[in-house]
Motif scaffolding. Structure first.
Motif, PDB file in Angstrom:
ATOM      1  N   UNK A 172     -43.011  53.929   6.432  1.00 35.48           N
ATOM      2  CA  UNK A 172     -44.369  54.260   6.454  1.00 35.48           C
ATOM      3  C   UNK A 172     -45.019  53.290   7.207  1.00 35.48           C
ATOM      4  N   UNK A 173     -44.590  52.036   7.425  1.00 34.49           N
ATOM      5  CA  UNK A 173     -45.128  50.989   8.114  1.00 34.49           C
ATOM      6  C   UNK A 173     -45.480  51.316   9.670  1.00 34.49           C
ATOM      7  N   UNK A 174     -44.816  52.450  10.262  1.00 30.83           N
ATOM      8  CA  UNK A 174     -44.856  52.610  11.640  1.00 30.83           C
ATOM      9  C   UNK A 174     -46.215  53.552  11.726  1.00 30.83           C
ATOM     10  N   UNK A 175     -46.816  54.246  10.516  1.00 31.31           N
ATOM     11  CA  UNK A 175     -47.942  55.157  10.595  1.00 31.31           C
ATOM     12  C   UNK A 175     -48.788  54.016   9.783  1.00 31.31           C
ATOM     13  N   UNK A 176     -49.328  52.960  10.479  1.00 30.53           N
ATOM     14  CA  UNK A 176     -50.376  52.008   9.500  1.00 30.53           C
ATOM     15  C   UNK A 176     -51.616  52.753   9.334  1.00 30.53           C
ATOM     16  N   UNK A 177     -52.070  53.613  10.398  1.00 34.84           N
ATOM     17  CA  UNK A 177     -53.285  54.480  10.126  1.00 34.84           C
ATOM     18  C   UNK A 177     -53.338  55.209   8.971  1.00 34.84           C
ATOM     19  N   UNK A 178     -52.198  55.463   8.525  1.00 40.22           N
ATOM     20  CA  UNK A 178     -52.005  56.616   7.517  1.00 40.22           C
ATOM     21  C   UNK A 178     -51.931  55.666   6.019  1.00 40.22           C
ATOM     22  N   UNK A 179     -51.530  54.839   6.185  1.00 36.63           N
ATOM     23  CA  UNK A 179     -51.296  54.133   4.781  1.00 36.63           C
ATOM     24  C   UNK A 179     -52.512  54.085   3.830  1.00 36.63           C
ATOM     25  N   UNK A 180     -53.373  53.986   4.273  1.00 38.84           N
ATOM     26  CA  UNK A 180     -54.874  53.949   3.378  1.00 38.84           C
ATOM     27  C   UNK A 180     -55.025  55.455   2.444  1.00 38.84           C
ATOM     28  N   UNK A 181     -54.339  56.376   3.327  1.00 38.50           N
ATOM     29  CA  UNK A 181     -54.418  57.944   2.822  1.00 38.50           C
ATOM     30  C   UNK A 181     -53.488  58.045   1.745  1.00 38.50           C
ATOM     31  N   UNK A 182     -52.454  57.319   1.819  1.00 42.13           N
ATOM     32  CA  UNK A 182     -51.118  57.800   0.895  1.00 42.13           C
ATOM     33  C   UNK A 182     -51.362  56.853  -0.436  1.00 42.13           C
ATOM     34  N   UNK A 183     -51.028  57.915  -1.399  1.00 38.73           N
ATOM     35  CA  UNK A 183     -51.027  57.401  -2.857  1.00 38.73           C
ATOM     36  C   UNK A 183     -49.518  57.603  -3.343  1.00 38.73           C
ATOM     37  N   UNK A 184     -48.848  56.815  -3.910  1.00 35.13           N
ATOM     38  CA  UNK A 184     -47.517  56.814  -4.559  1.00 35.13           C
ATOM     39  C   UNK A 184     -47.671  57.214  -5.987  1.00 35.13           C
ATOM     40  N   UNK A 185     -46.632  57.979  -6.364  1.00 39.23           N
ATOM     41  CA  UNK A 185     -46.346  58.195  -7.753  1.00 39.23           C
ATOM     42  C   UNK A 185     -45.034  58.265  -8.335  1.00 39.23           C
ATOM     43  N   UNK A 186     -44.828  58.227  -9.413  1.00 42.85           N
ATOM     44  CA  UNK A 186     -43.526  58.526  -9.825  1.00 42.85           C
ATOM     45  C   UNK A 186     -43.443  58.661 -11.449  1.00 42.85           C
ATOM     46  N   UNK A 187     -42.419  59.457 -11.765  1.00 44.74           N
ATOM     47  CA  UNK A 187     -42.096  59.403 -13.412  1.00 44.74           C
ATOM     48  C   UNK A 187     -41.491  58.346 -13.780  1.00 44.74           C
ATOM     49  N   UNK A 188     -40.752  57.754 -12.721  1.00 46.86           N
ATOM     50  CA  UNK A 188     -40.144  56.541 -13.246  1.00 46.86           C
ATOM     51  C   UNK A 188     -41.059  55.252 -13.063  1.00 46.86           C
ATOM     52  N   UNK A 189     -41.347  54.694 -14.239  1.00 45.05           N
ATOM     53  CA  UNK A 189     -42.570  53.557 -13.818  1.00 45.05           C
ATOM     54  C   UNK A 189     -42.189  52.527 -13.251  1.00 45.05           C
ATOM     55  N   UNK A 190     -40.946  51.981 -13.305  1.00 44.42           N
ATOM     56  CA  UNK A 190     -40.587  50.641 -12.733  1.00 44.42           C
ATOM     57  C   UNK A 190     -40.573  50.971 -11.203  1.00 44.42           C
ATOM     58  N   UNK A 191     -40.531  52.085 -10.534  1.00 38.00           N
ATOM     59  CA  UNK A 191     -40.644  52.322  -9.176  1.00 38.00           C
ATOM     60  C   UNK A 191     -42.178  51.760  -8.664  1.00 38.00           C
ATOM     61  N   UNK A 192     -43.352  52.233  -9.568  1.00 41.95           N
ATOM     62  CA  UNK A 192     -44.608  51.988  -9.573  1.00 41.95           C
ATOM     63  C   UNK A 192     -44.742  50.509  -9.462  1.00 41.95           C
ATOM     64  N   UNK A 193     -44.196  50.061 -10.550  1.00 42.07           N
ATOM     65  CA  UNK A 193     -44.315  48.309 -10.567  1.00 42.07           C
ATOM     66  C   UNK A 193     -43.782  47.762  -9.322  1.00 42.07           C
ATOM     67  N   UNK A 194     -42.546  47.960  -8.894  1.00 41.61           N
ATOM     68  CA  UNK A 194     -41.840  47.556  -7.799  1.00 41.61           C
ATOM     69  C   UNK A 194     -42.729  47.768  -6.430  1.00 41.61           C
ATOM     70  N   UNK A 195     -43.251  48.976  -6.149  1.00 41.30           N
ATOM     71  CA  UNK A 195     -44.323  49.129  -4.912  1.00 41.30           C
ATOM     72  C   UNK A 195     -45.295  47.911  -5.069  1.00 41.30           C
ATOM     73  N   UNK A 196     -45.821  47.977  -6.298  1.00 42.03           N
ATOM     74  CA  UNK A 196     -47.037  46.962  -6.449  1.00 42.03           C
ATOM     75  C   UNK A 196     -46.386  45.547  -6.041  1.00 42.03           C
ATOM     76  N   UNK A 197     -45.254  45.279  -6.439  1.00 35.86           N
ATOM     77  CA  UNK A 197     -44.646  43.812  -6.161  1.00 35.86           C
ATOM     78  C   UNK A 197     -44.602  43.847  -4.442  1.00 35.86           C
ATOM     79  N   UNK A 198     -44.082  44.929  -3.820  1.00 33.99           N
ATOM     80  CA  UNK A 198     -43.861  44.672  -2.492  1.00 33.99           C
ATOM     81  C   UNK A 198     -44.980  44.835  -1.771  1.00 33.99           C
ATOM     82  N   UNK A 199     -46.067  45.609  -2.199  1.00 41.30           N
ATOM     83  CA  UNK A 199     -47.254  45.875  -1.442  1.00 41.30           C
ATOM     84  C   UNK A 199     -48.607  45.466  -2.295  1.00 41.30           C
ATOM     85  N   UNK A 200     -49.646  44.645  -1.974  1.00 42.92           N
ATOM     86  CA  UNK A 200     -50.685  44.723  -2.654  1.00 42.92           C
ATOM     87  C   UNK A 200     -51.737  45.731  -2.076  1.00 42.92           C
ATOM     88  N   UNK A 201     -51.547  46.144  -1.252  1.00 43.21           N
ATOM     89  CA  UNK A 201     -52.416  47.228  -0.511  1.00 43.21           C
ATOM     90  C   UNK A 201     -52.159  48.725  -1.180  1.00 43.21           C
TER      91      UNK A 201
END
Length: 234
Positions: free
Chosen positions: A129-158
């Motif tokens: 997704x980093x190649x589409x930086x203009x889109x990043x603020x429109x994207x919201x991530x979800x997952x039934x596997x909660x550790x994935x959400x925690x991992x995304x947060x660790x990798x990206x504060x934004x």
């Protein structure tokens, strides 16, 4: 008047085979500004848009995405379950984003990763997704596997995150809200089966935007709009 967003669930999946290029094109043609789809990872590391972990339901093939290369995936017809549809294969993430990005205000990417079946998929998705930086603020991530959400947060504060509640009994809503807050989620997505006014108000009072899945009846949508939900997956 209160606005409630209508999120095209797996694209315009009532009108075209779910999670296919034609479903996303159809959604844009129908005026959609909000989109939802699911992602997996192929054997050769491509991020693939498809709901299930295998192709049994959509293509009648007992084959797992994680066992196949993208070249092999391209030969599987995921539109075979949809009456009168032409051949379509499960697309790559960037192909879907290229179609919807000129129209999208809201994109929910649901990361399928039960039991961490795709180690480090979070890193791969953020890199894509980093190649589409203009889109990043429109994207919201979800997952039934909660550790994935925690991992995304660790990798990206934004990164924008949504807590995805699965079979969430009323008793567990408060602990889920605490968990979601801790990970910095802004949205809370729950099943229409538990979308009673009391539950919804409790979650909204905690400061979350609530989206309800999967709402395909108008009267139900209107009721949820009255209560004040942020959006429905439909």
């Amino acid at each position: 008047r209160r606005i409630m967003i209508i999120i095209s669930h797996r694209g315009a999946s009532g009108y075209a085979p779910e999670n296919t290029i034609s479903a996303f094109i159809k959604a844009t043609e129908m005026g959609s500004r909000a989109f939802e789809f699911d992602v997996h990872r192929s054997l050769d590391g491509k991020i693939i848009v498809h709901h299930d972990y295998d192709f049994f339901r959509t293509a009648g093939k007992n084959l797992k995405i994680s066992d196949l290369t993208f070249e092999e995936i391209k030969k599987i017809n995921v539109a075979s379950h949809f009456n009168g549809a032409d051949f379509e294969h499960a697309p790559e993430l960037l192909d879907v984003l290229n179609i919807i990005s000129p129209f999208a205000d809201f994109i929910n990417i649901e990361i399928k990763n039960d039991g961490n079946i795709y180690p480090d998929i979070e890193k791969d998705i953020l890199r894509e997704i980093s190649v589409k930086s203009d889109l990043f603020e429109k994207i919201i991530f979800s997952s039934f596997y909660f550790p994935t959400i925690e991992k995304i947060r660790i990798l990206s504060k934004k990164a924008r995150l949504a807590y995805l509640g699965h079979k969430l009994p009323a008793l567990l809503i408060t602990p889920a809200v605490i968990k979601a807050k801790k990970a910095g989620c802004e949205n809370f997505h729950i099943s229409r089966k538990i979308s009673f006014s009391f539950n919804l108000k409790l979650i909204m009072k905690s400061g979350f935007k609530v989206c309800v899945y999967t709402v395909n009846e108008k009267h139900e949508a209107e009721k949820l709009k009255e209560i004040g939900v942020y959006g429905i997956f439909s």
